[in-house]
Write a protein that holds these residues in place. Structure first.
Motif, mmCIF file in Angstrom:
data_model
loop_
_atom_site.group_PDB
_atom_site.id
_atom_site.type_symbol
_atom_site.label_atom_id
_atom_site.label_comp_id
_atom_site.label_asym_id
_atom_site.label_seq_id
_atom_site.Cartn_x
_atom_site.Cartn_y
_atom_site.Cartn_z
ATOM 1 N N GLY A 181 1.731 -3.188 -7.348
ATOM 2 C CA GLY A 181 0.976 -2.348 -6.428
ATOM 3 C C GLY A 181 1.819 -1.237 -5.845
ATOM 4 N N GLY A 182 1.295 -0.640 -4.793
ATOM 5 C CA GLY A 182 2.014 0.431 -4.121
ATOM 6 C C GLY A 182 1.693 1.795 -4.697
ATOM 7 N N HIS A 183 2.339 2.784 -4.125
ATOM 8 C CA HIS A 183 2.055 4.174 -4.483
ATOM 9 C C HIS A 183 2.880 4.665 -5.661
ATOM 10 N N CYS A 184 3.714 3.813 -6.250
ATOM 11 C CA CYS A 184 4.590 4.271 -7.335
ATOM 12 C C CYS A 184 4.330 3.527 -8.640
ATOM 13 N N LEU A 185 4.714 2.256 -8.700
ATOM 14 C CA LEU A 185 4.688 1.530 -9.960
ATOM 15 C C LEU A 185 3.285 1.366 -10.521
ATOM 16 N N ALA A 186 2.302 1.228 -9.657
ATOM 17 C CA ALA A 186 0.930 1.032 -10.133
ATOM 18 C C ALA A 186 0.232 2.342 -10.443
ATOM 19 N N VAL A 187 0.887 3.457 -10.160
ATOM 20 C CA VAL A 187 0.250 4.765 -10.297
ATOM 21 C C VAL A 187 0.993 5.667 -11.279
ATOM 22 N N ASP A 188 2.306 5.797 -11.096
ATOM 23 C CA ASP A 188 3.080 6.805 -11.812
ATOM 24 C C ASP A 188 3.057 6.689 -13.336
ATOM 25 N N PRO A 189 3.134 5.477 -13.921
ATOM 26 C CA PRO A 189 3.132 5.404 -15.386
ATOM 27 C C PRO A 189 1.896 6.046 -16.024
ATOM 28 N N TYR A 190 0.772 5.991 -15.327
ATOM 29 C CA TYR A 190 -0.432 6.616 -15.855
ATOM 30 C C TYR A 190 -0.261 8.127 -16.005
ATOM 31 N N PHE A 191 0.517 8.739 -15.105
ATOM 32 C CA PHE A 191 0.707 10.184 -15.170
ATOM 33 C C PHE A 191 1.420 10.582 -16.465
ATOM 34 N N VAL A 192 2.385 9.742 -16.864
ATOM 35 C CA VAL A 192 3.097 10.003 -18.123
ATOM 36 C C VAL A 192 2.160 9.785 -19.311
ATOM 37 N N ALA A 193 1.432 8.673 -19.285
ATOM 38 C CA ALA A 193 0.522 8.359 -20.384
ATOM 39 C C ALA A 193 -0.545 9.422 -20.536
ATOM 40 N N ALA A 194 -1.058 9.933 -19.430
ATOM 41 C CA ALA A 194 -2.096 10.953 -19.481
ATOM 42 C C ALA A 194 -1.561 12.270 -20.018
ATOM 43 N N ALA A 195 -0.299 12.572 -19.703
ATOM 44 C CA ALA A 195 0.298 13.817 -20.169
ATOM 45 C C ALA A 195 0.618 13.778 -21.658
ATOM 46 N N SER A 196 0.912 12.574 -22.181
ATOM 47 C CA SER A 196 1.269 12.440 -23.598
ATOM 48 C C SER A 196 0.720 11.126 -24.142
ATOM 49 N N PRO A 197 -0.604 11.014 -24.271
ATOM 50 C CA PRO A 197 -1.208 9.724 -24.633
ATOM 51 C C PRO A 197 -0.837 9.230 -26.026
ATOM 52 N N THR A 198 -0.620 10.123 -26.957
ATOM 53 C CA THR A 198 -0.310 9.712 -28.325
ATOM 54 C C THR A 198 1.035 9.023 -28.422
ATOM 55 N N GLY A 247 7.128 -7.192 -0.021
ATOM 56 C CA GLY A 247 7.496 -7.915 1.174
ATOM 57 C C GLY A 247 8.014 -7.066 2.315
ATOM 58 N N ASN A 248 7.751 -7.534 3.535
ATOM 59 C CA ASN A 248 8.363 -7.018 4.758
ATOM 60 C C ASN A 248 7.948 -5.597 5.117
ATOM 61 N N ILE A 249 6.782 -5.174 4.627
ATOM 62 C CA ILE A 249 6.213 -3.883 5.002
ATOM 63 C C ILE A 249 4.734 -4.094 5.302
ATOM 64 N N ASP A 250 4.057 -3.035 5.798
ATOM 65 C CA ASP A 250 2.635 -3.144 6.119
ATOM 66 C C ASP A 250 1.752 -2.364 5.158
ATOM 67 N N ASP A 251 2.309 -1.918 4.047
ATOM 68 C CA ASP A 251 1.615 -1.033 3.101
ATOM 69 C C ASP A 251 0.778 -1.851 2.115
ATOM 70 N N THR A 252 -0.525 -1.657 2.143
ATOM 71 C CA THR A 252 -1.422 -2.407 1.248
ATOM 72 C C THR A 252 -1.958 -1.553 0.098
ATOM 73 N N ARG A 253 -1.428 -0.351 -0.083
ATOM 74 C CA ARG A 253 -1.949 0.526 -1.130
ATOM 75 C C ARG A 253 -1.800 -0.102 -2.513
ATOM 76 N N GLU A 254 -2.886 -0.082 -3.280
ATOM 77 C CA GLU A 254 -2.917 -0.610 -4.652
ATOM 78 C C GLU A 254 -2.438 -2.061 -4.715
ATOM 79 N N SER A 255 -2.598 -2.815 -3.649
ATOM 80 C CA SER A 255 -2.037 -4.164 -3.599
ATOM 81 C C SER A 255 -2.820 -5.135 -4.479
ATOM 82 N N PRO A 256 -2.143 -5.808 -5.414
ATOM 83 C CA PRO A 256 -2.839 -6.833 -6.197
ATOM 84 C C PRO A 256 -3.300 -8.002 -5.341
#
Length: 420
Positions: free
Chosen positions: A255-272, A316-325
Motif C-alpha cells: 500500500g501507500g503512495h509509492c509501491l502500490a502506485v509507482d510501478p503502474y506509471f512505468v508499465a503504462a509508459a512502456s507496456p510492451t 507500521g508506526n504511521i497514520d497513513d491509510t492510503r492504498e492500504s491493503p
C-alpha cells in the motif's frame, strides 16, 4: 529565499518545514481550507515523528505561513498527489500536477525556479510541464528554471531523511540543474546527484518498482509454500543465510503512495517491455484476496464470526491509510458476512482499549507492523471466544494464543475439516 510549496501532505508539509527551519520564507499552499486553518493555528495535521517540534521552530522564526493561493516567490515546489487513472495500465493522473503548475504561472517571474517533487510518469517534466511554461512566454533554462527532484524518504523518519538522504536533481537543462542544486544545498546534507529530468523521473519510479518486485517474490513464495505444504518462512530464513540473497517476508499486500502506485506509471509508459513489473503488481494486488480466502478457512471451526483486525495503515508506526491493503481486507471480510472490529492506535476512528477490540473475537488478524503489536497482552486474548492470531506481518513476538503466519498457513488451513 522565498519559496511557495503547492500541496501540504506527507511530503509537501515536511519539505516546507525543512526549508523554513533553514532560514527560507515559505508559503505553504493547500486546496483544503481545514488543512490551512489547522496549520495556521499552530498544529500539523499528519502523524510524523519530530515534525511538530520542527514546525514550532519554523513558526517561532516567522518563516512559515499556510494559505489557499500562491504568492510571488523565488522558487515554487509542486508536491501534490499523483493517483492512478482508471485505465488499462493505471497510468499517472497528472490533473493535480497540471492544476498546481497552472496556479503558479500568474506569479512566475524571470529567474524563478519551478521544482516538481510529485512522483510522475517518465517524460512528464519535458512533455507536459515544460510546454506549459513555454506557452506562458518563458524560455526554460534561460529565464525560468525547471527540474524534477523526487523525494526518497521513509514515512516515520521523514524529517531526518529529507536532510541526510542522497537527492536527485533532474534539470531540463544543465542550468536548471545548477539552480535547483543550489537551493537544495541549503538544507540537504546527503549527496546531490545531477541528472536529466527524465532520468530522475524513471529513477524514482524504479526505486519503488524494485521493492515491489521483490515483495511479489516473497508473496508468491508464501502461496507456493501453502500449495506444497512447506514452511515458506523457514525457507526464507535459510535462503537469506546465503551471502548474496535477501528475500523479503510475505505480507497482506502493498500500500501507500509509492509501491502500490509507482510501478503502474512505468508499465503504462512502456507496456510492451514491462511484463515483469506488471506481473509483480498482479501478485501483490492479489494478496488481500489470498488473506481473506485463508481467513475464511481458519474461521470455519470458530465459535463465532467475529474478527478483530489489528492495523489499518499501509505500514507500521504511521497514520497513513492510503492504498492500504488492510482496509481492503477489512471491507472484503465485512462483505463476506464477518463481524469485523477495526483496531489501530494510530487511526482515530479505530482507537479503543485493546480488550474492548478483542471481546468475544475468534481471530486477531494482524495487518500492520505497528510496534504496539509486538506484544499482545493476555488481557486481550483472555476475553476472546477463541484465542487465535493470524500475523500477516511477522511482527508478533509475545502472545497468549495460537499463532499463524502467511508463510506457514498450511499447518492450519490444510488440516481444517471441510464442511459437507
Amino acid at each position: 529565499m522565498k519559496i511557495t510549496t503547492i500541496g501540504l501532505g506527507y511530503i509537501g508539509l515536511p519539505t516546507s518545514i525543512l526549508f523554513a527551519t533553514h532560514g527560507h520564507h515559505v508559503r505553504g499552499v493547500d486546496a483544503n481550507p481545514a488543512v490551512v486553518e489547522t496549520l495556521n493555528q499552530g498544529y500539523i495535521h499528519i502523524e510524523e515523528e519530530g515534525l511538530q517540534a520542527l514546525y514550532n521552530e519554523a513558526l517561532q522564526a516567522g518563516n512559515f505561513e499556510a494559505a489557499l493561493t500562491p504568492s510571488d516567490s523565488d522558487a515554487f515546489i509542486i508536491a501534490v498527489p499523483t493517483p492512478n487513472n482508471e485505465d488499462e495500465y493505471k497510468s499517472c493522473d497528472l490533473s493535480y500536477v497540471i492544476s498546481a503548475v497552472e496556479s503558479t504561472i500568474p506569479y512566475l517571474e524571470k529567474g524563478n525556479l519551478l521544482i516538481v517533487e510529485s512522483t510522475i510518469a517518465p517524460r512528464t517534466t519535458e512533455d507536459v510541464v515544460q510546454p506549459m511554461l513555454e506557452a506562458a512566454g518563458f524560455t526554460v533554462g534561460e529565464d525560468i528554471f525547471l527540474a524534477h527532484c523526487p523525494e526518497r524518504v521513509l514515512p516515520g523518519n521523514i524529517a531526518y531523511e529529507l536532510i541526510h538522504n542522497p537527492r536527485i536533481i533532474g534539470g531540463i537543462t544543465p542550468a536548471c540543474t545548477a539552480v535547483a542544486k543550489k537551493m537544495y544545498q541549503t538544507v540537504v546534507q546527503g549527496e546531490l546527484i545531477e541528472s536529466t529530468a527524465s532520468e530522475a523521473e524513471l529513477s524514482k519510479l524504479m526505486e519503488n518498482t524494485y521493492r515491489d518486485v521483490n515483495i511479489a517474490l516473497a508473496n508468491e513464495l508464501a502461496k507456493i509454500g501453502l500449495d506444497l505444504e512447506i514452511n515458506a518462512l523457514k525457507v526464507i530464513e535459510m535462503a537469506n543465510r546465503h551471502p548474496r540473497v535477501n528475500l523479503h517476508s510475505p505480507g497482506p499486500g502493498v500500500g501507500g503512495h509509492c509501491l502500490a502506485v509507482d510501478p503502474y506509471f512505468v508499465a503504462a509508459a512502456s507496456p510492451t517491455f514491462s511484463p515483469l513489473i506488471q506481473t509483480a503488481r498482479q501478485i501483490n494486488s492479489s494478496m488481500p484476496h489470498f488473506v481473506v480466502e485463508n481467513v475464511t478457512k481458519l474461521m470455519e471451526t470458530a465459535p463465532n464470526r467475529k474478527i478483530t483486525i489489528f492495523g489499518l495503515t499501509y505500514k507500521g508506526n504511521i497514520d497513513d491509510t492510503r492504498e492500504s491493503p488492510a482496509q481492503e481486507i477489512s471491507w472484503m471480510l465485512q462483505r463476506a458476512g464477518f463481524d469485523v472490529v477495526e483496531y489501530d492506535p494510530h487511526v482515530a476512528h479505530a482507537t479503543m482499549p485493546i480488550e474492548e477490540a478483542c471481546q468475544d473475537s475468534s481471530l486477531i488478524l494482524v495487518l500492520t507492523d505497528h510496534a504496539e503489536f509486538e506484544t499482545i497482552p493476555e488481557s486481550a486474548t483472555e476475553v476472546m471466544s477463541q484465542a487465535r492470531i493470524l500475523d500477516t506481518k511477522t511482527i508478533v513476538k509475545n502472545h497468549h494464543a495460537t499463532l499463524h503466519h502467511l508463510g506457514n498457513l498450511y499447518e492450519a488451513v490444510n488440516k481444517i475439516p471441510q464442511k459437507m
